[in-house]
Design an enzyme around this catalytic site. Structure first.
Site, PDB file in Angstrom:
ATOM      1  N   THR A  96       0.976  -1.159  -0.018  1.00 57.28           N
ATOM      2  CA  THR A  96      -0.054  -0.021   0.116  1.00 57.28           C
ATOM      3  C   THR A  96       0.960   1.267  -0.072  1.00 57.28           C
ATOM      4  O   THR A  96       1.677   1.416   1.120  1.00 57.28           O
ATOM      5  CB  THR A  96      -0.894  -0.004   1.205  1.00 57.28           C
ATOM      6  N   LYS A 171      -7.195   1.330  -3.003  1.00 56.57           N
ATOM      7  CA  LYS A 171      -6.855   0.730  -1.426  1.00 56.57           C
ATOM      8  C   LYS A 171      -6.982   2.164  -0.645  1.00 56.57           C
ATOM      9  O   LYS A 171      -7.294   1.901   0.826  1.00 56.57           O
ATOM     10  CB  LYS A 171      -5.662   0.484  -1.541  1.00 56.57           C
ATOM     11  N   LYS A 239       0.494   5.149   8.392  1.00 55.12           N
ATOM     12  CA  LYS A 239       1.056   5.283   7.053  1.00 55.12           C
ATOM     13  C   LYS A 239       0.027   5.416   5.967  1.00 55.12           C
ATOM     14  O   LYS A 239       0.049   6.360   5.247  1.00 55.12           O
ATOM     15  CB  LYS A 239       2.121   4.352   6.722  1.00 55.12           C
TER      16      LYS A 239
END
Length: 287
Positions: A96, A171, A239
């Site tokens: 990701t 995502k 993150k």
């Protein structure tokens, strides 16, 4: 069968690579710490001494690593994947990462006649172990079609989303949804306990109704068992939320739910839980 290089064999990557091995692919693995790859080597994977050795071996190179800066390093810096991969190789970043970096890698790869796909996943350690990951893919459709059989060894829901960066944008939608949902799961369990209910029987009712979600069905039971081992790390989720907020700011979109969730997770990280699973968020209501 395609020769596959798999870069990164952590919580998710080790099982994803194992499925490829069991499917009959010749797999070479590379990680910064060889010990993490030993279980795969014992199953028949080959070990590459360098990133370049792994990339030059393969028809398909898959990366599943930690942070965007790691992705940039392994693809774009000197002696990275794109310096060693052969023309017509398909490189697939399943980390990701940021949509803008996916587009940058795609551009650099295209200049070397290398196909590039961004293909982040959802489903956690359970999905990786059972080959039931949701895989969201961006990049050239031709490359996606060629790589589809590889994706299908690792996931049960593989969807082409569009041009380079589209997989990563998808995502972000996934992580935005999970972030607020996880807050709701934790608050629901805390409320059930505080009001004298049996949380296990509460879950039997609400997980089958309109409140049902993957997190409620798969992570809430871990909370009740006080099992906070990572299917997905708190530090990596922070993150991801940061990337989503940066992308939202760029398109002038306000996401107050995500901002709140990130603030709570940062509080959890400051309490020393950065290497716990994302469901450890519940500890904020217990402490």
């Amino acid at each position: 069968m395609e020769k596959i290089a798999f870069i990164g064999t952590g919580v998710m990557g080790k099982n994803m690579a194992l499925h490829l091995l069991k499917a009959g692919h010749e797999v070479v693995v590379y990680t910064r710490t060889k010990e993490k790859a030993v279980p795969l080597i014992n199953e028949g994977a080959k070990w590459a001494e360098t990133l370049g050795e792994a990339a030059s071996f393969a028809d398909v190179v898959i990366t599943m690593i930690g942070y965007p800066q790691d992705v940039k390093e392994v693809y774009l810096e000197e002696n990275g994947i794109l310096d060693h991969a052969r023309p017509d190789t398909i490189v697939i970043d399943m980390t990701t990462s940021s949509p803008s970096l996916a587009r940058e890698i795609h551009k650099a790869a295209s200049e070397k006649r290398i196909y590039s796909l961004d293909a982040p996943v959802s489903g956690g350690d359970i999905g990786a172990r059972e080959a039931r990951l949701a895989i969201m893919v961006g990049g050239d459709k031709e490359a996606f079609d060629k790589a589809l059989s590889v994706f299908e060894r690792m996931g049960s829901n593989v969807v082409y989303q569009g041009e380079a960066g589209a997989g990563q944008h998808t995502k972000m939608c996934n992580q935005i949804t999970i972030a607020s949902n996880m807050v709701g799961v934790c608050e629901a369990i805390a409320y059930a306990e505080a009001s004298g209910l049996n949380p296990e029987t509460v879950l039997k009712s609400i997980s089958a109704g309109a409140a049902g979600s993957w997190s409620l069905s798969n992570l809430a039971p871990r909370i009740l068992d006080e099992n906070f081992e990572p299917g997905f790390y708190v530090k990596h989720f922070i993150k991801d939320m940061g990337i989503a907020l940066e992308e939202a700011e760029a398109i002038q979109l306000k996401l107050p739910g995500l901002e709140l969730a990130k603030k709570l997770y940062e509080e959890l990280k400051d309490a020393g839980e950065e290497n716990s699973g994302t469901h450890a968020l519940y500890k904020l209501w217990k402490n």
